[in-house]
Design a protein around this motif. Structure first.
Motif, PDB file in Angstrom:
ATOM      1  N   ILE A  41       0.846  -1.206   0.000  1.00 18.68           N
ATOM      2  CA  ILE A  41       0.000   0.000   0.000  1.00 18.68           C
ATOM      3  C   ILE A  41       0.881   1.256   0.000  1.00 18.68           C
ATOM      4  CG2 ILE A  41      -1.842   1.275   1.176  1.00 18.68           C
ATOM      5  CD1 ILE A  41      -2.516  -1.425   2.629  1.00 18.68           C
ATOM      6  N   VAL A  42       0.738   2.031  -1.072  1.00 22.94           N
ATOM      7  CA  VAL A  42       1.489   3.288  -1.195  1.00 22.94           C
ATOM      8  C   VAL A  42       0.499   4.391  -1.516  1.00 22.94           C
ATOM      9  CG1 VAL A  42       3.364   4.492  -2.391  1.00 22.94           C
ATOM     10  CG2 VAL A  42       3.481   2.013  -2.093  1.00 22.94           C
ATOM     11  N   ALA A  43       0.548   5.486  -0.782  1.00 18.97           N
ATOM     12  CA  ALA A  43      -0.359   6.614  -1.008  1.00 18.97           C
ATOM     13  C   ALA A  43       0.454   7.856  -1.317  1.00 18.97           C
ATOM     14  CB  ALA A  43      -1.228   6.847   0.225  1.00 18.97           C
ATOM     15  N   THR A  44      -0.027   8.625  -2.286  1.00 22.11           N
ATOM     16  CA  THR A  44       0.631   9.888  -2.615  1.00 22.11           C
ATOM     17  C   THR A  44      -0.383  11.012  -2.526  1.00 22.11           C
ATOM     18  OG1 THR A  44       2.163   8.725  -4.056  1.00 22.11           O
ATOM     19  CG2 THR A  44       2.005  11.104  -4.356  1.00 22.11           C
ATOM     20  N   PHE A  45      -0.095  11.982  -1.680  1.00 19.53           N
ATOM     21  CA  PHE A  45      -0.978  13.125  -1.459  1.00 19.53           C
ATOM     22  C   PHE A  45      -0.444  14.329  -2.223  1.00 19.53           C
ATOM     23  CE2 PHE A  45      -1.680  10.255   1.999  1.00 19.53           C
ATOM     24  CZ  PHE A  45      -3.027  10.378   2.327  1.00 19.53           C
ATOM     25  N   SER A  46      -1.357  15.084  -2.824  1.00 14.11           N
ATOM     26  CA  SER A  46      -0.982  16.286  -3.581  1.00 14.11           C
ATOM     27  C   SER A  46      -1.901  17.425  -3.178  1.00 14.11           C
ATOM     28  CB  SER A  46      -1.146  16.059  -5.083  1.00 14.11           C
ATOM     29  OG  SER A  46      -0.501  14.875  -5.486  1.00 14.11           O
ATOM     30  N   ILE A  47      -1.403  18.636  -3.330  1.00 13.18           N
ATOM     31  CA  ILE A  47      -2.220  19.825  -3.109  1.00 13.18           C
ATOM     32  C   ILE A  47      -2.361  20.539  -4.446  1.00 13.18           C
ATOM     33  CG2 ILE A  47      -2.552  21.918  -1.728  1.00 13.18           C
ATOM     34  CD1 ILE A  47      -2.203  19.343  -0.040  1.00 13.18           C
ATOM     35  N   GLY A  48      -3.583  20.707  -4.906  1.00 14.69           N
ATOM     36  CA  GLY A  48      -3.826  21.340  -6.196  1.00 14.69           C
ATOM     37  C   GLY A  48      -3.665  22.848  -6.143  1.00 14.69           C
ATOM     38  N   GLU A  49      -3.759  23.458  -7.314  1.00 11.73           N
ATOM     39  CA  GLU A  49      -3.655  24.926  -7.376  1.00 11.73           C
ATOM     40  C   GLU A  49      -4.792  25.601  -6.616  1.00 11.73           C
ATOM     41  OE1 GLU A  49      -3.162  26.341 -11.383  1.00 11.73           O
ATOM     42  OE2 GLU A  49      -1.346  25.114 -11.621  1.00 11.73           O
ATOM     43  N   ASP A  50      -5.903  24.869  -6.466  1.00 17.39           N
ATOM     44  CA  ASP A  50      -7.034  25.388  -5.695  1.00 17.39           C
ATOM     45  C   ASP A  50      -6.842  25.190  -4.190  1.00 17.39           C
ATOM     46  OD1 ASP A  50      -7.244  22.643  -5.586  1.00 17.39           O
ATOM     47  OD2 ASP A  50      -9.246  22.534  -6.481  1.00 17.39           O
ATOM     48  N   GLY A  51      -5.697  24.616  -3.820  1.00 22.59           N
ATOM     49  CA  GLY A  51      -5.413  24.399  -2.402  1.00 22.59           C
ATOM     50  C   GLY A  51      -6.036  23.141  -1.838  1.00 22.59           C
ATOM     51  N   LYS A  52      -6.720  22.377  -2.683  1.00 26.83           N
ATOM     52  CA  LYS A  52      -7.398  21.181  -2.186  1.00 26.83           C
ATOM     53  C   LYS A  52      -6.501  19.950  -2.253  1.00 26.83           C
ATOM     54  CE  LYS A  52     -12.136  22.657  -2.835  1.00 26.83           C
ATOM     55  NZ  LYS A  52     -13.302  22.623  -3.714  1.00 26.83           N
ATOM     56  N   MET A  53      -6.625  19.105  -1.259  1.00 30.24           N
ATOM     57  CA  MET A  53      -5.818  17.886  -1.197  1.00 30.24           C
ATOM     58  C   MET A  53      -6.496  16.764  -1.984  1.00 30.24           C
ATOM     59  SD  MET A  53      -4.042  16.240   2.168  1.00 30.24           S
ATOM     60  CE  MET A  53      -5.408  15.383   2.951  1.00 30.24           C
ATOM     61  N   THR A  54      -5.680  16.044  -2.729  1.00 30.54           N
ATOM     62  CA  THR A  54      -6.145  14.843  -3.421  1.00 30.54           C
ATOM     63  C   THR A  54      -5.116  13.755  -3.139  1.00 30.54           C
ATOM     64  OG1 THR A  54      -4.981  15.410  -5.459  1.00 30.54           O
ATOM     65  CG2 THR A  54      -7.273  16.133  -5.300  1.00 30.54           C
ATOM     66  N   ALA A  55      -5.486  12.513  -3.422  1.00 30.03           N
ATOM     67  CA  ALA A  55      -4.524  11.430  -3.199  1.00 30.03           C
ATOM     68  C   ALA A  55      -4.757  10.305  -4.182  1.00 30.03           C
ATOM     69  CB  ALA A  55      -4.641  10.898  -1.775  1.00 30.03           C
ATOM     70  N   THR A  56      -3.705   9.582  -4.422  1.00 31.06           N
ATOM     71  CA  THR A  56      -3.826   8.311  -5.118  1.00 31.06           C
ATOM     72  C   THR A  56      -3.284   7.246  -4.179  1.00 31.06           C
ATOM     73  OG1 THR A  56      -1.631   8.412  -6.086  1.00 31.06           O
ATOM     74  CG2 THR A  56      -3.399   9.402  -7.363  1.00 31.06           C
ATOM     75  N   ALA A  57      -3.838   6.075  -4.278  1.00 32.12           N
ATOM     76  CA  ALA A  57      -3.339   4.980  -3.456  1.00 32.12           C
ATOM     77  C   ALA A  57      -3.310   3.734  -4.307  1.00 32.12           C
ATOM     78  CB  ALA A  57      -4.238   4.771  -2.238  1.00 32.12           C
ATOM     79  N   LYS A  58      -2.295   2.931  -4.075  1.00 30.31           N
ATOM     80  CA  LYS A  58      -2.214   1.640  -4.741  1.00 30.31           C
ATOM     81  C   LYS A  58      -2.055   0.570  -3.693  1.00 30.31           C
ATOM     82  CE  LYS A  58      -0.196   2.757  -9.215  1.00 30.31           C
ATOM     83  NZ  LYS A  58       0.905   2.403 -10.126  1.00 30.31           N
ATOM     84  N   GLY A  59      -2.593  -0.572  -3.981  1.00 30.29           N
ATOM     85  CA  GLY A  59      -2.418  -1.675  -3.058  1.00 30.29           C
ATOM     86  C   GLY A  59      -2.933  -2.947  -3.672  1.00 30.29           C
TER      87      GLY A  59
END
Ligand code: AZE
Length: 183
Positions: A41-59
């Motif tokens: 399980i690997v998760a990557t969190f990002s902050i967009g230009e709108d300041g909102k957090m998104t993430a992708t996760a694999k497992g």
């Protein structure tokens, strides 16, 4: 310090999502009821230009009783008055994967080494959690640093989940391995 009331769970103070961004390797997990990510399980969190957090996760997951695959999951986060408490909408790259709406709380992190995540899906009538999942994240695929282990153990205790975690192996095989993790 732990009465096991979901409403009393302490979360990360002054949570900084920008410092939280980037890749986290799950090294421990407490599963929810039903299906969940098994390992790698690997998760990557990002902050967009709108300041909102998104993430992708694999497992790695096993669905339909015996079909093993790498689940690619996506999440978008809605902020709440408490900076470390989010509502996460999530779905899979493939429609037969799970989708839903979960709480997503950051209990503690030093941003550089470890993070403790917690989600309660169902609060019982007595205020304790009936169905939760929790991930122990490390910035290092090799695991937690020895000096972070006491902190993590203390937080597991406060979550009333001590003894309920399993190690999350990173074997790098299947299609969840290092080679397919780059995208
Ligand atoms: C999390 C990290 C942030 C992004 C996402 C996460 C949660 C993912 C699931 C996935 C379940 C998949 C299943 C597939 C058959 C918290 C790991 C999206 C809950 C059960």
């Amino acid at each position: 310090a732990q009465d096991c009331q979901v409403a009393n769970i302490q979360v990360m103070q002054n949570f900084n999502k920008t410092m939280y961004a980037g890749t986290w390797y799950a090294v421990g997990k407490k599963d929810p009821d039903g299906l969940f990510l098994l390992d790698n399980i690997v998760a990557t969190f990002s902050i967009g230009e709108d300041g909102k957090m998104t993430a992708t996760a694999k497992g790695r997951v096993i669905i339909l009783d015996n079909w093993e695959m790498c689940a690619e999951m996506f999440g978008t986060f809605e902020e709440t008055p408490e900076p470390a408490k989010f509502k996460m909408k999530y779905w899979g790259a493939a429609s037969y994967l799970q989708s839903g709406n979960d709480n997503h709380w950051v209990i503690d992190t030093d941003y550089d080494n470890y993070a403790i995540h917690y989600s309660c899906r169902v609060v019982d009538t007595d205020g304790t959690c009936l169905d939760s999942y929790s991930l122990i994240f490390s910035r290092h695929p090799t695991g937690l640093r020895a000096e972070d282990q006491p902190t993590v153990t203390q937080k597991k205790l406060e979550l009333c989940l001590l003894g309920k975690y399993r190690r999350v192996p990173h074997t790098g095989d299947f299609s969840c391995g290092a080679n397919s993790r780059s995208k």
